[in-house]
Motif scaffolding. Sequence first.
Motif, PDB file in Angstrom:
ATOM      1  N   ALA A  70       0.824  -1.212   0.000  1.00  0.00           N
ATOM      2  CA  ALA A  70       0.000   0.000   0.000  1.00  0.00           C
ATOM      3  C   ALA A  70       0.855   1.258   0.000  1.00  0.00           C
ATOM      4  O   ALA A  70       0.538   2.250  -0.668  1.00  0.00           O
ATOM      5  CB  ALA A  70      -0.937  -0.007   1.203  1.00  0.00           C
ATOM      6  N   THR A  71       1.988   1.214   0.721  1.00  0.00           N
ATOM      7  CA  THR A  71       2.859   2.385   0.791  1.00  0.00           C
ATOM      8  C   THR A  71       3.501   2.673  -0.562  1.00  0.00           C
ATOM      9  O   THR A  71       3.507   3.820  -1.042  1.00  0.00           O
ATOM     10  CB  THR A  71       3.959   2.173   1.844  1.00  0.00           C
ATOM     11  N   ASP A  72       4.057   1.614  -1.183  1.00  0.00           N
ATOM     12  CA  ASP A  72       4.684   1.791  -2.495  1.00  0.00           C
ATOM     13  C   ASP A  72       3.654   2.178  -3.552  1.00  0.00           C
ATOM     14  O   ASP A  72       3.916   3.023  -4.419  1.00  0.00           O
ATOM     15  CB  ASP A  72       5.397   0.503  -2.918  1.00  0.00           C
ATOM     16  N   LEU A  73       2.490   1.548  -3.454  1.00  0.00           N
ATOM     17  CA  LEU A  73       1.428   1.832  -4.425  1.00  0.00           C
ATOM     18  C   LEU A  73       0.988   3.290  -4.327  1.00  0.00           C
ATOM     19  O   LEU A  73       0.793   3.965  -5.345  1.00  0.00           O
ATOM     20  CB  LEU A  73       0.246   0.898  -4.195  1.00  0.00           C
ATOM     21  N   ALA A  74       0.852   3.792  -3.096  1.00  0.00           N
ATOM     22  CA  ALA A  74       0.443   5.185  -2.908  1.00  0.00           C
ATOM     23  C   ALA A  74       1.471   6.137  -3.519  1.00  0.00           C
ATOM     24  O   ALA A  74       1.117   7.134  -4.165  1.00  0.00           O
ATOM     25  CB  ALA A  74       0.256   5.485  -1.427  1.00  0.00           C
ATOM     26  N   ARG A  75       2.760   5.816  -3.344  1.00  0.00           N
ATOM     27  CA  ARG A  75       3.803   6.681  -3.902  1.00  0.00           C
ATOM     28  C   ARG A  75       3.780   6.657  -5.423  1.00  0.00           C
ATOM     29  O   ARG A  75       3.941   7.695  -6.081  1.00  0.00           O
ATOM     30  CB  ARG A  75       5.173   6.231  -3.386  1.00  0.00           C
ATOM     31  N   ILE A  76       3.569   5.475  -5.995  1.00  0.00           N
ATOM     32  CA  ILE A  76       3.496   5.379  -7.457  1.00  0.00           C
ATOM     33  C   ILE A  76       2.325   6.189  -7.996  1.00  0.00           C
ATOM     34  O   ILE A  76       2.459   6.947  -8.972  1.00  0.00           O
ATOM     35  CB  ILE A  76       3.374   3.900  -7.892  1.00  0.00           C
ATOM     36  N   LEU A  77       1.175   6.052  -7.360  1.00  0.00           N
ATOM     37  CA  LEU A  77      -0.011   6.759  -7.841  1.00  0.00           C
ATOM     38  C   LEU A  77       0.121   8.271  -7.667  1.00  0.00           C
ATOM     39  O   LEU A  77      -0.322   9.045  -8.525  1.00  0.00           O
ATOM     40  CB  LEU A  77      -1.255   6.238  -7.125  1.00  0.00           C
ATOM     41  N   LYS A  78       0.729   8.724  -6.575  1.00  0.00           N
ATOM     42  CA  LYS A  78       0.938  10.163  -6.374  1.00  0.00           C
ATOM     43  C   LYS A  78       1.882  10.732  -7.434  1.00  0.00           C
ATOM     44  O   LYS A  78       1.841  11.937  -7.723  1.00  0.00           O
ATOM     45  CB  LYS A  78       1.505  10.426  -4.984  1.00  0.00           C
ATOM     46  N   ASN A  79       2.698   9.865  -8.012  1.00  0.00           N
ATOM     47  CA  ASN A  79       3.596  10.299  -9.082  1.00  0.00           C
ATOM     48  C   ASN A  79       2.846  10.637 -10.371  1.00  0.00           C
ATOM     49  O   ASN A  79       3.430  11.155 -11.322  1.00  0.00           O
ATOM     50  CB  ASN A  79       4.624   9.198  -9.372  1.00  0.00           C
ATOM     51  N   HIS A  80       1.547  10.372 -10.388  1.00  0.00           N
ATOM     52  CA  HIS A  80       0.705  10.654 -11.558  1.00  0.00           C
ATOM     53  C   HIS A  80      -0.223  11.850 -11.335  1.00  0.00           C
ATOM     54  O   HIS A  80      -1.075  12.125 -12.190  1.00  0.00           O
ATOM     55  CB  HIS A  80      -0.148   9.423 -11.892  1.00  0.00           C
ATOM     56  N   VAL A  81      -0.063  12.541 -10.213  1.00  0.00           N
ATOM     57  CA  VAL A  81      -0.991  13.620  -9.868  1.00  0.00           C
ATOM     58  C   VAL A  81      -0.221  14.910  -9.622  1.00  0.00           C
ATOM     59  O   VAL A  81       0.771  14.927  -8.873  1.00  0.00           O
ATOM     60  CB  VAL A  81      -1.810  13.267  -8.606  1.00  0.00           C
ATOM     61  N   VAL A  82      -0.664  15.991 -10.245  1.00  0.00           N
ATOM     62  CA  VAL A  82      -0.065  17.310 -10.022  1.00  0.00           C
ATOM     63  C   VAL A  82      -1.165  18.294  -9.645  1.00  0.00           C
ATOM     64  O   VAL A  82      -2.336  18.106  -9.991  1.00  0.00           O
ATOM     65  CB  VAL A  82       0.697  17.817 -11.268  1.00  0.00           C
ATOM     66  N   THR A  83      -0.792  19.330  -8.927  1.00  0.00           N
ATOM     67  CA  THR A  83      -1.764  20.365  -8.580  1.00  0.00           C
ATOM     68  C   THR A  83      -1.916  21.332  -9.749  1.00  0.00           C
ATOM     69  O   THR A  83      -0.975  21.576 -10.499  1.00  0.00           O
ATOM     70  CB  THR A  83      -1.325  21.133  -7.324  1.00  0.00           C
ATOM     71  N   GLY A  84      -3.112  21.865  -9.882  1.00  0.00           N
ATOM     72  CA  GLY A  84      -3.416  22.740 -11.013  1.00  0.00           C
ATOM     73  C   GLY A  84      -3.947  21.929 -12.185  1.00  0.00           C
ATOM     74  O   GLY A  84      -3.636  20.741 -12.314  1.00  0.00           O
ATOM     75  N   GLN A  85      -4.772  22.563 -13.003  1.00  0.00           N
ATOM     76  CA  GLN A  85      -5.353  21.878 -14.153  1.00  0.00           C
ATOM     77  C   GLN A  85      -4.563  22.229 -15.406  1.00  0.00           C
ATOM     78  O   GLN A  85      -4.610  23.352 -15.900  1.00  0.00           O
ATOM     79  CB  GLN A  85      -6.834  22.226 -14.279  1.00  0.00           C
ATOM     80  N   VAL A  86      -3.831  21.248 -15.912  1.00  0.00           N
ATOM     81  CA  VAL A  86      -2.920  21.443 -17.049  1.00  0.00           C
ATOM     82  C   VAL A  86      -3.694  21.316 -18.361  1.00  0.00           C
ATOM     83  O   VAL A  86      -4.393  20.329 -18.596  1.00  0.00           O
ATOM     84  CB  VAL A  86      -1.780  20.408 -17.002  1.00  0.00           C
ATOM     85  N   THR A  87      -3.548  22.301 -19.234  1.00  0.00           N
ATOM     86  CA  THR A  87      -4.197  22.263 -20.542  1.00  0.00           C
ATOM     87  C   THR A  87      -3.312  21.517 -21.542  1.00  0.00           C
ATOM     88  O   THR A  87      -2.095  21.383 -21.318  1.00  0.00           O
ATOM     89  CB  THR A  87      -4.447  23.682 -21.075  1.00  0.00           C
ATOM     90  N   PRO A  88      -3.861  21.050 -22.652  1.00  0.00           N
ATOM     91  CA  PRO A  88      -3.031  20.418 -23.677  1.00  0.00           C
ATOM     92  C   PRO A  88      -1.908  21.332 -24.173  1.00  0.00           C
ATOM     93  O   PRO A  88      -0.790  20.876 -24.409  1.00  0.00           O
ATOM     94  CB  PRO A  88      -4.037  20.098 -24.789  1.00  0.00           C
ATOM     95  N   ALA A  89      -2.194  22.612 -24.319  1.00  0.00           N
ATOM     96  CA  ALA A  89      -1.171  23.556 -24.778  1.00  0.00           C
ATOM     97  C   ALA A  89      -0.020  23.647 -23.784  1.00  0.00           C
ATOM     98  O   ALA A  89       1.158  23.700 -24.164  1.00  0.00           O
ATOM     99  CB  ALA A  89      -1.788  24.937 -25.005  1.00  0.00           C
ATOM    100  N   GLU A  90      -0.340  23.657 -22.503  1.00  0.00           N
ATOM    101  CA  GLU A  90       0.699  23.709 -21.472  1.00  0.00           C
ATOM    102  C   GLU A  90       1.508  22.417 -21.466  1.00  0.00           C
ATOM    103  O   GLU A  90       2.730  22.433 -21.310  1.00  0.00           O
ATOM    104  CB  GLU A  90       0.066  23.959 -20.103  1.00  0.00           C
ATOM    105  N   LEU A  91       0.823  21.294 -21.639  1.00  0.00           N
ATOM    106  CA  LEU A  91       1.515  20.008 -21.678  1.00  0.00           C
ATOM    107  C   LEU A  91       2.477  19.967 -22.868  1.00  0.00           C
ATOM    108  O   LEU A  91       3.625  19.528 -22.750  1.00  0.00           O
ATOM    109  CB  LEU A  91       0.500  18.869 -21.774  1.00  0.00           C
ATOM    110  N   ALA A  92       2.017  20.447 -24.007  1.00  0.00           N
ATOM    111  CA  ALA A  92       2.842  20.441 -25.221  1.00  0.00           C
ATOM    112  C   ALA A  92       4.031  21.389 -25.132  1.00  0.00           C
ATOM    113  O   ALA A  92       5.029  21.207 -25.828  1.00  0.00           O
ATOM    114  CB  ALA A  92       1.983  20.813 -26.432  1.00  0.00           C
TER     115      ALA A  92
END
Length: 223
Positions: free
Chosen positions: A149-171
């Motif tokens: 559960a600890t490792d899984l939580a760290r992996i999943l948090k690695n997929h989440v950022v604060t703020g809503q990123v637009t496609p233009a910002e991602l690009a």
Amino acid sequence: MSTSPENNTAQPVRAVTPGHTRTLVAGVAAGLLALAAAGCGSDMSAAHSGAMHHHPMSSHSHSMAASAMVGSDCAMVPTSGMGSFHSMGMAPVVTAAMHNPLLTTFAADVKMAGLTGDLNTMHALTVFAPDNSAFATLPGSEMGMMHSATDLARILKNHVVTGQVTPAELASGMSLKTLAGTTLTGSKMGSVYEVGMAHVTCGNIHTANATVYVIDKVLTPMH
């Protein structure tokens, strides 16, 4: 045959005075001005009505363009009902993912890691959610981490950022700080959006509290 003087009497002709003429002209002019004003007012009302009808259309078109989704797999999402884009937009991010046929494994792992409550109640997030096939193709060395559960939580948090990123910002190649404390970098190659080493298969999906990008790889943080 004689004509009666009474019947032959000429009727007096009423003289039209200059003042009376001016009154008649003024009356006619006033009537014409009133008609012209009414016509002008009608035209202005119609133009105003047309302008008022135009603005909401423009705003709606702009909104649709701003929220356009990207990626080749968006057609795999149901067009209506549970799991559809409309349904996801009404629910917080993990609840929305539970019903999306591409993200059921991701949602189950978030629940296993004890992160459902946090991700559903936080505001303005961007989630790079691996699809089901991404989890299924993990190498054995990384698959073992998914049972902790600890490792899984760290992996999943690695997929989440604060703020809503637009496609233009991602690009644009901007750096994205994750909840795990790591940094992801966005990019775009041709028509394909990328984050880290993963391709975005369907992105810019809006839920009640997050923007979601479905990706084709699990982004395992460096040890």
